[in-house]
Scaffold this motif. Structure first.
Motif, PDB file in Angstrom:
ATOM      1  N   VAL A   6       1.556  -8.616   1.377  1.00 46.61           N
ATOM      2  CA  VAL A   6       1.315  -8.125   0.023  1.00 46.61           C
ATOM      3  C   VAL A   6       1.751  -9.204  -0.964  1.00 46.61           C
ATOM      4  O   VAL A   6       2.816  -9.799  -0.809  1.00 46.61           O
ATOM      5  CB  VAL A   6       2.110  -6.837  -0.263  1.00 46.61           C
ATOM      6  CG1 VAL A   6       1.793  -6.310  -1.661  1.00 46.61           C
ATOM      7  CG2 VAL A   6       1.846  -5.779   0.795  1.00 46.61           C
ATOM      8  N   ALA A   8       2.636  -9.195  -4.849  1.00 50.17           N
ATOM      9  CA  ALA A   8       2.872  -8.330  -6.006  1.00 50.17           C
ATOM     10  C   ALA A   8       2.998  -9.188  -7.259  1.00 50.17           C
ATOM     11  O   ALA A   8       3.778 -10.136  -7.283  1.00 50.17           O
ATOM     12  CB  ALA A   8       4.136  -7.503  -5.806  1.00 50.17           C
ATOM     13  N   ALA A  33      -3.035  -7.711   0.779  1.00 45.63           N
ATOM     14  CA  ALA A  33      -3.171  -6.788  -0.352  1.00 45.63           C
ATOM     15  C   ALA A  33      -2.630  -7.467  -1.600  1.00 45.63           C
ATOM     16  O   ALA A  33      -1.595  -8.137  -1.559  1.00 45.63           O
ATOM     17  CB  ALA A  33      -2.408  -5.494  -0.093  1.00 45.63           C
ATOM     18  N   VAL A  35      -1.441  -6.649  -5.494  1.00 46.07           N
ATOM     19  CA  VAL A  35      -1.069  -5.521  -6.341  1.00 46.07           C
ATOM     20  C   VAL A  35      -0.508  -6.037  -7.658  1.00 46.07           C
ATOM     21  O   VAL A  35      -0.003  -7.164  -7.753  1.00 46.07           O
ATOM     22  CB  VAL A  35      -0.044  -4.591  -5.651  1.00 46.07           C
ATOM     23  CG1 VAL A  35      -0.594  -4.068  -4.330  1.00 46.07           C
ATOM     24  CG2 VAL A  35       1.284  -5.302  -5.421  1.00 46.07           C
ATOM     25  N   SER A  38      -0.776  -1.244 -13.611  1.00 45.42           N
ATOM     26  CA  SER A  38      -1.967  -0.399 -13.742  1.00 45.42           C
ATOM     27  C   SER A  38      -3.048  -1.034 -14.610  1.00 45.42           C
ATOM     28  O   SER A  38      -4.244  -0.798 -14.388  1.00 45.42           O
ATOM     29  CB  SER A  38      -1.576   0.971 -14.324  1.00 45.42           C
ATOM     30  OG  SER A  38      -0.930   0.804 -15.575  1.00 45.42           O
ATOM     31  N   GLN A  41      -5.500  -2.937 -12.440  1.00 47.38           N
ATOM     32  CA  GLN A  41      -6.115  -2.245 -11.312  1.00 47.38           C
ATOM     33  C   GLN A  41      -7.638  -2.375 -11.358  1.00 47.38           C
ATOM     34  O   GLN A  41      -8.257  -2.187 -12.402  1.00 47.38           O
ATOM     35  CB  GLN A  41      -5.735  -0.768 -11.332  1.00 47.38           C
ATOM     36  CG  GLN A  41      -6.247   0.020 -10.124  1.00 47.38           C
ATOM     37  CD  GLN A  41      -5.740   1.454 -10.122  1.00 47.38           C
ATOM     38  OE1 GLN A  41      -4.936   1.836 -10.965  1.00 47.38           O
ATOM     39  NE2 GLN A  41      -6.192   2.250  -9.175  1.00 47.38           N
ATOM     40  N   ILE A  56      -7.513  -5.892  -7.046  1.00 51.05           N
ATOM     41  CA  ILE A  56      -6.135  -5.568  -7.422  1.00 51.05           C
ATOM     42  C   ILE A  56      -5.891  -4.066  -7.302  1.00 51.05           C
ATOM     43  O   ILE A  56      -6.662  -3.245  -7.801  1.00 51.05           O
ATOM     44  CB  ILE A  56      -5.840  -6.002  -8.872  1.00 51.05           C
ATOM     45  CG1 ILE A  56      -6.092  -7.499  -9.047  1.00 51.05           C
ATOM     46  CG2 ILE A  56      -4.410  -5.625  -9.259  1.00 51.05           C
ATOM     47  CD1 ILE A  56      -5.105  -8.388  -8.379  1.00 51.05           C
ATOM     48  N   LYS A  57      -4.769  -3.740  -6.639  1.00 56.54           N
ATOM     49  CA  LYS A  57      -4.349  -2.345  -6.521  1.00 56.54           C
ATOM     50  C   LYS A  57      -3.143  -2.100  -7.423  1.00 56.54           C
ATOM     51  O   LYS A  57      -2.380  -3.020  -7.724  1.00 56.54           O
ATOM     52  CB  LYS A  57      -3.999  -2.018  -5.063  1.00 56.54           C
ATOM     53  CG  LYS A  57      -5.171  -2.192  -4.096  1.00 56.54           C
ATOM     54  CD  LYS A  57      -4.753  -1.915  -2.660  1.00 56.54           C
ATOM     55  CE  LYS A  57      -5.930  -2.115  -1.704  1.00 56.54           C
ATOM     56  NZ  LYS A  57      -5.539  -1.898  -0.290  1.00 56.54           N
ATOM     57  N   ASN A  58      -2.972  -0.856  -7.820  1.00 53.34           N
ATOM     58  CA  ASN A  58      -1.852  -0.461  -8.677  1.00 53.34           C
ATOM     59  C   ASN A  58      -0.586  -0.363  -7.846  1.00 53.34           C
ATOM     60  O   ASN A  58      -0.512   0.427  -6.896  1.00 53.34           O
ATOM     61  CB  ASN A  58      -2.178   0.884  -9.334  1.00 53.34           C
ATOM     62  CG  ASN A  58      -1.131   1.301 -10.363  1.00 53.34           C
ATOM     63  OD1 ASN A  58      -0.052   0.725 -10.435  1.00 53.34           O
ATOM     64  ND2 ASN A  58      -1.463   2.312 -11.149  1.00 53.34           N
ATOM     65  N   ILE A  59       0.423  -1.153  -8.187  1.00 54.00           N
ATOM     66  CA  ILE A  59       1.662  -1.161  -7.410  1.00 54.00           C
ATOM     67  C   ILE A  59       2.350   0.206  -7.433  1.00 54.00           C
ATOM     68  O   ILE A  59       3.036   0.577  -6.475  1.00 54.00           O
ATOM     69  CB  ILE A  59       2.618  -2.260  -7.920  1.00 54.00           C
ATOM     70  CG1 ILE A  59       3.777  -2.453  -6.922  1.00 54.00           C
ATOM     71  CG2 ILE A  59       3.122  -1.952  -9.323  1.00 54.00           C
ATOM     72  CD1 ILE A  59       4.649  -3.661  -7.217  1.00 54.00           C
ATOM     73  N   PHE A  62       0.928   2.065  -4.481  1.00 53.39           N
ATOM     74  CA  PHE A  62       0.766   1.342  -3.219  1.00 53.39           C
ATOM     75  C   PHE A  62       1.822   1.786  -2.209  1.00 53.39           C
ATOM     76  O   PHE A  62       3.004   1.835  -2.521  1.00 53.39           O
ATOM     77  CB  PHE A  62       0.865  -0.166  -3.449  1.00 53.39           C
ATOM     78  CG  PHE A  62       0.584  -0.986  -2.228  1.00 53.39           C
ATOM     79  CD1 PHE A  62      -0.716  -1.244  -1.835  1.00 53.39           C
ATOM     80  CD2 PHE A  62       1.626  -1.486  -1.457  1.00 53.39           C
ATOM     81  CE1 PHE A  62      -0.985  -2.006  -0.701  1.00 53.39           C
ATOM     82  CE2 PHE A  62       1.375  -2.242  -0.327  1.00 53.39           C
ATOM     83  CZ  PHE A  62       0.066  -2.496   0.056  1.00 53.39           C
TER      84      PHE A  62
END
Length: 341
Positions: A6, A8, A33, A35, A38, A41, A56-59, A62
């Motif tokens: 990951v 971040a 991944a 992250v 928001s 995202q 990009i994912k929202n931490i 996650f």
């Protein structure tokens, strides 16, 4: 087999550099991944120059369960919230913020200097990445310390605006442009105008008159290299986009000549010695950008003290000072503890 990794803070300067270096060094990854907060995202970024796009994912949402390593570049406040969650889920956190650097249960690692200290990561499942200015300095100091034992270091830094993030780089660009066209160059990120200027102030002031950046260099060097080494620092922000420079004056217990120091540094891990006593026979910040090495030039004897040397040290602060060192820690962790296959 590879690792589930990951990153971040993947949208920031250091996070993007981490992703690039993972690709460049072909770090063994089964799944990556990315992250961030928001607001990022759903954005996409490229995995190095592979052409592969990552979303990009929202931490906040996650789940770190089942992931092996997380490279954090999200600042101390967010790290305080998320690092313990990742660590508790079994994902080893390699953190670029200052939050855990002086925690006695968290190893502070520069792989060329104190690799054995990584064995203590199991106490909290967290490993700290040092301050950018400290990282390049200890890479230069370690082989000399092994040879002649360093007593005292006096360092003046010339730190690029990228050390203050994208806002710092934007401010230098905007102020420079404004000055050329006759518009005001009001400071926002920095305390004074940075374009065509230098500012002897990085981070907040402490009671003794030093700044927190200067304190970091002192405390972190003692933790990484040797608690007996005395360090005094003056940290200065300069109008350079990327690349930190340092003028080092070093006092040793044992005799060491400039020639001996050059011979040692020429063979030292992570160091590139470029030291010709002629016009241009040294490295400047512009030339180190994008490189992995810590460059050393201007090695010379200091006749004002017994066993003294002075030298010039330059490195890409987004790489060795941050992202590269974090990836090197991940590589070291893999070799010593998280072996796959």
């Amino acid at each position: 087999m590879g690792y589930r990794v990951v990153v971040a803070g993947a949208t920031g300067n250091v996070g993007r550099e981490m992703i690039n270096i993972l690709a460049e060094r072909e770090f063994p990854i089964d799944e990556l991944a990315v992250v961030a907060s928001s607001r990022s995202q759903g954005d996409q970024i490229e995995y190095g120059e592979t052409g592969k796009m990552l979303t990009i994912k929202n931490i906040e949402h996650f789940d770190p369960t089942g992931w092996d390593i997380a490279l954090f570049a999200i600042g101390s406040d967010a790290t305080k919230v998320y690092a313990p969650k990742f660590a508790a889920a079994g994902c080893v956190v390699i953190d670029n913020s200052s939050l855990y650097r002086m925690d006695p249960d968290v190893p502070l690692i520069v792989p060329e200097v104190n690799p054995d200290a990584i064995d203590g990561y199991t106490a909290k499942n967290i490993i700290a990445n040092p301050n950018c200015s400290t990282a390049q300095m200890v890479v230069a100091l370690k082989p000399l310390h092994d040879k002649a034992t360093i007593k005292r270091v006096v360092v003046a830094t010339y730190q690029s605006v990228s050390g203050a993030g994208k806002a710092g780089m934007d401010e230098l660009f905007e102020q420079s442009r404004n000055i050329f066209v006759g518009d005001p160059a009001e400071p926002k990120k920095f305390t004074k105008q940075i374009a065509f200027n230098v500012i002897p102030h990085i981070d907040s002031f402490l009671d003794d008159g030093s700044t927190k950046e200067e304190w970091k260099m002192v405390a972190e060097t003692k933790k990484i290299l040797d608690p007996k080494v005395k360090v005094t620092a003056t940290c200065v922000r300069v109008p350079v986009f990327v690349g930190h420079s340092e003028a080092l004056n070093i006092e040793f217990e044992d005799e060491i000549s400039a020639q001996e120091a050059q011979d040692i540094l020429r063979e030292a891990p992570g160091v590139m010695l470029i030291d010709k006593r002629e016009d241009g026979g040294y490295v400047t910040p512009v030339e180190c950008v994008g490189d992995y090495a810590t460059f050393i030039s201007r090695v010379r004897e200091d006749s004002t003290v017994d066993n003294g040397l002075s030298l010039w040290c330059v490195s890409d602060n987004l790489r060795k000072g941050a992202a590269l060192n974090a990836v090197q820690i991940a590589e070291l962790l893999g070799r010593r503890h998280l072996k796959k296959g």
